[in-house]
Scaffold this motif. Structure first.
Motif: not given
Length: 104
Positions: A36-55
């Motif tokens: 299982e990942p520690v986390g899996w995230y999608v950027s919102m409308d603040i900061g860098e856009l069109n990003q996914v982050v997973h740990i």
């Protein structure tokens, strides 16, 4: 313990396509081989856009290498990469470990 922190920049307008491909083809295989990942995230409308982050969490670099080798040997992983990589602009990866005073 180490953490594999990944940030992917998705081609603008292709985020939903990437998420669909990943959910259907990538995520089940990663969960099977990496856990299982520690986390899996999608950027919102603040900061860098069109990003996914997973740990992902591993015992050490050897554990990471062994699990990722098993994943790479899975035929379905190649199919996932063939569908997903054209949707990405950039991939960034870093290995981090907890600070001495933090116990995850």
């Amino acid at each position: 313990m180490i953490f594999d922190h990944r940030t992917y920049d998705v081609i603008p307008g292709k985020l939903n396509d990437f998420l669909k491909v990943y959910e259907e083809k990538g995520f089940p295989l990663q969960r099977k081989y990496l856990g299982e990942p520690v986390g899996w995230y999608v950027s919102m409308d603040i900061g860098e856009l069109n990003q996914v982050v997973h740990i992902w969490k591993y015992d050490d670099l050897s554990d990471r290498a062994a699990k990722r080798a098993q994943l790479a040997a899975e035929p379905g992983w190649g199919e996932y990469l063939k569908a997903a990589l054209p949707l990405l602009q950039k991939m960034q990866n870093k290995i981090v470990s907890p600070a001495p005073f933090f116990k995850p």
